[in-house]
Design a protein around this motif. Sequence first.
Motif, PDB file in Angstrom:
ATOM      1  N   ILE A  35      -1.345   9.404  -6.808  1.00 20.51           N
ATOM      2  CA  ILE A  35      -2.528   8.840  -7.468  1.00 20.51           C
ATOM      3  C   ILE A  35      -3.394   8.056  -6.486  1.00 20.51           C
ATOM      4  O   ILE A  35      -4.627   8.156  -6.499  1.00 20.51           O
ATOM      5  CB  ILE A  35      -2.107   7.937  -8.649  1.00 20.51           C
ATOM      6  CG1 ILE A  35      -1.422   8.769  -9.730  1.00 20.51           C
ATOM      7  CG2 ILE A  35      -3.308   7.181  -9.220  1.00 20.51           C
ATOM      8  CD1 ILE A  35      -0.851   7.952 -10.866  1.00 20.51           C
ATOM      9  N   THR A  36      -2.752   7.275  -5.616  1.00 14.40           N
ATOM     10  CA  THR A  36      -3.483   6.373  -4.717  1.00 14.40           C
ATOM     11  C   THR A  36      -3.713   6.952  -3.326  1.00 14.40           C
ATOM     12  O   THR A  36      -4.431   6.341  -2.526  1.00 14.40           O
ATOM     13  CB  THR A  36      -2.713   5.048  -4.562  1.00 14.40           C
ATOM     14  OG1 THR A  36      -1.440   5.318  -3.944  1.00 14.40           O
ATOM     15  CG2 THR A  36      -2.481   4.389  -5.911  1.00 14.40           C
ATOM     16  N   SER A  37      -3.090   8.109  -3.026  1.00 13.52           N
ATOM     17  CA  SER A  37      -3.138   8.682  -1.667  1.00 13.52           C
ATOM     18  C   SER A  37      -2.596   7.702  -0.634  1.00 13.52           C
ATOM     19  O   SER A  37      -3.038   7.668   0.514  1.00 13.52           O
ATOM     20  CB  SER A  37      -4.581   9.090  -1.302  1.00 13.52           C
ATOM     21  OG  SER A  37      -5.046  10.081  -2.187  1.00 13.52           O
ATOM     22  N   ASN A  38      -1.635   6.896  -1.059  1.00 12.53           N
ATOM     23  CA  ASN A  38      -1.008   5.886  -0.204  1.00 12.53           C
ATOM     24  C   ASN A  38       0.503   6.016  -0.385  1.00 12.53           C
ATOM     25  O   ASN A  38       1.024   5.791  -1.482  1.00 12.53           O
ATOM     26  CB  ASN A  38      -1.489   4.489  -0.616  1.00 12.53           C
ATOM     27  CG  ASN A  38      -0.970   3.389   0.297  1.00 12.53           C
ATOM     28  OD1 ASN A  38       0.126   3.470   0.835  1.00 12.53           O
ATOM     29  ND2 ASN A  38      -1.759   2.341   0.463  1.00 12.53           N
ATOM     30  N   VAL A  39       1.219   6.356   0.701  1.00 11.20           N
ATOM     31  CA  VAL A  39       2.653   6.634   0.588  1.00 11.20           C
ATOM     32  C   VAL A  39       3.527   5.420   0.913  1.00 11.20           C
ATOM     33  O   VAL A  39       4.744   5.556   1.016  1.00 11.20           O
ATOM     34  CB  VAL A  39       3.050   7.823   1.495  1.00 11.20           C
ATOM     35  CG1 VAL A  39       2.328   9.092   1.072  1.00 11.20           C
ATOM     36  CG2 VAL A  39       2.773   7.507   2.961  1.00 11.20           C
ATOM     37  N   SER A  40       2.923   4.253   1.053  1.00  7.07           N
ATOM     38  CA  SER A  40       3.707   3.055   1.382  1.00  7.07           C
ATOM     39  C   SER A  40       4.185   2.316   0.131  1.00  7.07           C
ATOM     40  O   SER A  40       4.359   1.100   0.148  1.00  7.07           O
ATOM     41  CB  SER A  40       2.880   2.098   2.258  1.00  7.07           C
ATOM     42  OG  SER A  40       2.891   2.529   3.601  1.00  7.07           O
ATOM     43  N   GLN A  41       4.402   3.035  -0.961  1.00  9.09           N
ATOM     44  CA  GLN A  41       4.842   2.399  -2.197  1.00  9.09           C
ATOM     45  C   GLN A  41       6.231   1.786  -2.045  1.00  9.09           C
ATOM     46  O   GLN A  41       6.496   0.675  -2.518  1.00  9.09           O
ATOM     47  CB  GLN A  41       4.836   3.415  -3.347  1.00  9.09           C
ATOM     48  CG  GLN A  41       3.517   4.154  -3.541  1.00  9.09           C
ATOM     49  CD  GLN A  41       2.346   3.218  -3.770  1.00  9.09           C
ATOM     50  OE1 GLN A  41       2.471   2.219  -4.464  1.00  9.09           O
ATOM     51  NE2 GLN A  41       1.190   3.543  -3.182  1.00  9.09           N
ATOM     52  N   VAL A  42       7.141   2.490  -1.378  1.00  8.11           N
ATOM     53  CA  VAL A  42       8.506   1.985  -1.196  1.00  8.11           C
ATOM     54  C   VAL A  42       8.510   0.785  -0.252  1.00  8.11           C
ATOM     55  O   VAL A  42       9.289  -0.152  -0.427  1.00  8.11           O
ATOM     56  CB  VAL A  42       9.438   3.088  -0.668  1.00  8.11           C
ATOM     57  CG1 VAL A  42      10.861   2.549  -0.469  1.00  8.11           C
ATOM     58  CG2 VAL A  42       9.470   4.273  -1.624  1.00  8.11           C
TER      59      VAL A  42
END
Length: 353
Positions: A35-42
């Motif tokens: 959704i955010t095009s940001n993979v740093s969620q973890v």
Amino acid sequence: MTTFDHFYRGIPPTLQWPVRFCLCNAAEAYIFSIITSNVSQVDRVWTFLPTIYTAYFALLPLWPNQPRFFFFPYVPETVNPELVQRYSPRALLMFGLVFIWMCRLSYNTWRRGLFNPKDEDYRWAILRQKIPPWLFQVVNLTFIAFIQNVILLLLGLPAQVAALQQPATLSTSDYVLAILALVDIATEFVADNQQYSFQTYKRTGVHEQNEWPGARIKWTPADAKRGFVTRGLWAWSRHPNFFCEQSFWVIINLFPLLAPESPKLTASGSITSLWPLLPSLVLCSLFFSSTLFTESISLSKYPEAYKAYQKRVSMFVPFLTPVWGLLLQLQGKKEEVDRVVYGQDVVQEKKTQ
């Protein structure tokens, strides 16, 4: 009964909630990354999840038999009754240490602005450029979202073993390991502060007036021009913070291994005496591979200086740095490498290594 129900019922009772929580977090991380095009969620929850898992195992008598809402911790009725009758002092001690670890990491993450939902680890942007988009999404789903969440769950498993051991009192090994863990956290805090102090000076050219103890280093224009920190703890290890991070979880893993009790209580599954080593082995493998990638980026930015730094200073273990210095001395290259790595103003200081 579905295949998932069979799978879920086959999980030991004390692991059923942590596994459910882990899978939900992994799915959530992947969905939000799309959704955010940001993979740093973890990355933003890395500081909290090991503490949550450790707290769950350390506080087993606290949890109800049924969840009060979807994410609320619970202990199934099928769990060994002895596990929910009293707290394990060893597991509680481990929880206290992991909580302190969380506070240190959360503070460092906050001041670097990494809790910002828009922030993304710079390494993912570089990886995007190196591989096709479809392959990056495979990496995102398998490694970034799911495997990293599984690793965070693994970090809580030593506390599960400690809870199964049910010691009446703490042993000598518990006290020794607790002291080592606190020293390790303090050392990593110093390493974080030195890195933050250097990056601040590099960006502003100004020395901060209220630096933490251990980080009050008078950086020079030569340091800033070099581009990366090579003084303080970073003169002994290229990644002292990573070394301490790995050491901390090895220490946590050793609590149940060095205890006089064996895991004598079962949780509907077999637990071998070496099971607690798995989290630290997996974490160390992750750190080693990610550090290789990080250093490849540093080499591309500072080819001459960082290559010299690699020759002079150990990647992790600080005790190896004097050995590298001796080898360079025997080759007649130590003075030249010291000049590149440390700058003219600190060559004399480094000749003692």
